[in-house]
Design a protein around this motif. Structure first.
Motif, short mmCIF file in Angstrom:
data_model
loop_
_atom_site.label_atom_id
_atom_site.label_comp_id
_atom_site.label_asym_id
_atom_site.label_seq_id
_atom_site.Cartn_x
_atom_site.Cartn_y
_atom_site.Cartn_z
N UNK A 22 0.93 -1.22 0.12
CA UNK A 22 -0.01 0.16 -0.12
C UNK A 22 0.91 1.22 -0.06
N UNK A 23 2.01 1.22 -0.78
CA UNK A 23 2.93 2.35 -0.73
C UNK A 23 3.30 2.45 -2.28
N UNK A 24 3.29 3.90 -2.70
CA UNK A 24 3.54 4.10 -4.12
C UNK A 24 5.17 3.83 -4.18
N UNK A 25 5.71 3.16 -5.10
CA UNK A 25 7.07 3.05 -5.27
C UNK A 25 7.38 3.22 -6.71
N UNK A 26 8.44 4.00 -7.17
CA UNK A 26 8.69 4.21 -8.48
C UNK A 26 10.01 3.14 -9.09
N UNK A 27 9.71 2.37 -9.86
CA UNK A 27 10.41 1.46 -10.57
C UNK A 27 11.24 1.97 -11.81
N UNK A 28 12.54 1.70 -11.97
CA UNK A 28 13.27 2.20 -12.98
C UNK A 28 14.09 0.73 -13.65
N UNK A 29 14.11 0.58 -14.78
CA UNK A 29 14.54 -0.63 -15.45
C UNK A 29 15.16 -0.13 -16.82
N UNK A 30 16.45 -0.52 -17.08
CA UNK A 30 17.11 -0.17 -18.33
C UNK A 30 17.17 -1.55 -19.05
N UNK A 31 16.67 -1.42 -20.08
CA UNK A 31 16.83 -2.69 -21.22
C UNK A 31 17.74 -2.31 -22.20
N UNK A 32 18.57 -3.55 -22.52
CA UNK A 32 19.58 -3.42 -23.55
C UNK A 32 18.87 -2.98 -24.89
N UNK A 33 19.65 -2.40 -25.88
CA UNK A 33 19.12 -2.03 -27.40
C UNK A 33 19.03 -3.41 -27.98
N UNK A 34 18.40 -3.50 -28.93
CA UNK A 34 18.57 -4.97 -29.63
C UNK A 34 19.01 -4.66 -31.15
N UNK A 35 20.15 -5.34 -31.25
CA UNK A 35 20.92 -5.23 -32.40
C UNK A 35 20.29 -6.21 -33.63
N UNK A 36 19.24 -6.98 -33.31
CA UNK A 36 18.37 -7.89 -34.29
C UNK A 36 17.18 -7.24 -34.64
N UNK A 37 16.50 -7.71 -35.58
CA UNK A 37 15.33 -7.34 -36.09
C UNK A 37 15.21 -5.88 -36.47
N UNK A 38 14.39 -5.43 -36.60
CA UNK A 38 13.95 -4.08 -37.16
C UNK A 38 12.62 -3.50 -36.72
N UNK A 39 12.52 -2.13 -36.77
CA UNK A 39 11.36 -1.35 -36.47
C UNK A 39 10.67 -0.63 -37.60
#
Lengths: 57, 360
Positions: free
Chosen positions: B155-172
């Motif tokens: 019952x407490x607001x918490x801020x979460x931060x997560x850094x993800x690696x870039x993806x050198x495969x595929x495309x957007x």
């Protein structure tokens, strides 16, 4: 969107859109024939599952 | 102040202030906009608060609301309230929230190149349950990366931060289709937990998508889960949430959904009788929409009225012509008038609805 029925809307002999009723909502959709429209994509999937689009009234 | 100290201060300002310009890729991350309503009975594939859509199958029952319970600096959050418990989910049960992002808003991530950018996701979360939960990024190449986050205090607001690696495969693809989805699972059966958290970009497997969670928000009707302040930004630094004005956020949302009529005594526009049994009107959209939108309409008796001469008619608007900026719909239900007569159309029922949907 959870499709219940789909019916063609025809103007001057051409299908201009699809009229969609939903299973879990009393709101009706009128869906354009635009491949980028996700409701239109859902209709195509619904047909691919073996369902049938009704002819216009 | 020494030169070194001045430079350090400048770096701090650049990092922690708004000087960096637009950073947040997420639209409606502060849960301010909810054009469709403020309370939803959760089912599969329904948009709720703007830009947030469900995946739901069999995991108890939930009410989703736009809540005013929010951390300092925010006015709203998305709240899940478990109304029917499912403490032992079947293998295929699942409930998660998705935020889908167009490819043309993601080119800065340089996906599929050797310079692929890291991305940092931050959000505020609160629940009566404590433990680990999972969040994923899944792309249109069926690749996924995920991480766990801890709800440490009940019952407490918490801020979460997560850094993800870039993806050198595929495309957007640089277009208007869904190229990245943020997934927030809140409970599932073993089909989604039997794998391992995808801590590096890999081919997506359902078994990995909630493997890091030891919380099932559906296991008790006392459970609640809140989410707000979602920010996804390029780089490895979580900057403060980028607050946008309500009007600006609404405009961003209206690219995907535009609620024209929601209730009684609201103007639709000028309409005319094309024939004695058909009224047509013309509607401009406030912003260009992502794709040609669907009309979403109520169909009840006497939901609308053409005022001169006074003629009540039903909803159930039918699309005749449309593009990304305007629409010509017609109505026929209970319409009876004189061809070529015209007048102002307005809604005449609290249940009247007329909206345009171009969601991802």
């Amino acid at each position: 969107m959870n499709i219940q029925t789909v019916r063609k809307n025809v103007i001057d002999g051409e299908v201009v859109s699809y009229q969609v009723t939903q299973q879990d909502s009393n709101l009706i959709l009128s869906v354009p024939l635009d491949p980028a429209n996700t409701d239109y994509q859902a209709i195509l999937e619904w047909v691919a599952e073996g369902n049938t689009i009704e002819e216009a009234d | 102040m020494t030169k070194a100290a001045e430079l350090a201060k400048m770096g701090e300002v650049l990092t922690n202030s708004q000087i960096g310009g637009r950073r947040n890729i997420v639209i409606n991350g502060a849960m301010q906009i909810s054009q469709r309503g403020t309370s939803f009975s959760v089912s599969d594939n329904i948009y709720t608060l703007d830009r947030f859509v469900t995946e739901f199958s069999g995991l108890g029952a939930f009410t989703l609301t736009q809540s005013t319970d929010a951390p300092d600096g925010f006015g709203n959050s998305l709240k899940l309230d478990c109304t029917t418990a499912d403490a032992s989910p079947a293998s295929g049960d699942i409930f998660q929230l998705f935020h889908k992002i167009e490819g043309q808003n993601l080119q800065q991530l340089k996906k599929g190149t050797s310079d692929a950018e890291k991305v940092t996701l931050s959000f505020f979360v609160k629940s009566n349950k404590t433990g680990n939960m999972q969040v994923n990024l899944r792309d249109a190449n069926s690749r996924i990366i995920g991480a766990t986050y801890a709800i440490s205090s009940a019952n407490t607001w918490e801020r979460k931060t997560i850094t993800f690696d870039g993806d050198t495969s595929g495309s957007i693809a640089n277009d208007n289709t869904t190229e990245l989805t943020i997934e927030f699972p809140v409970g599932s059966g073993s089909n989604y937990t039997s794998g391992a958290v995808p801590t590096a970009w890999e081919a997506s497997s359902d078994a990995d998508r909630n493997a890091g969670s030891n919380i099932n928000i559906a296991d008790n009707t006392a459970n609640e889960w809140y989410l707000t302040g979602i920010q996804l930004e390029a780089g490895s630094q979580a900057t403060p949430f980028e607050h946008r004005s309500f009007g600006e956020e609404l405009s961003l949302c209206q690219r995907y959904y535009f609620q024209k009529i929601n209730g009684n005594s609201q103007p639709v526009g000028i309409g005319s009788y094309i024939s004695s049994g058909q009224i047509r009107t013309y509607i401009d959209f406030p912003v260009e929409m992502r794709a040609d939108p669907s009309i979403v309409t109520s169909s009840g008796t006497s939901h609308f009225n053409l005022e001169n001469p006074s003629d009540s008619f039903d909803g159930g608007w039918v699309l005749v012509q449309i593009n990304k900026t305007s629409a010509i719909p017609y109505a026929t239900g209970s319409v009876s008038g004189t061809t070529s007569y015209s007048g102002i159309i307005r809604s005449t029922s609290a249940d009247a609805r007329l909206a345009f949907n171009a969601e991802l």
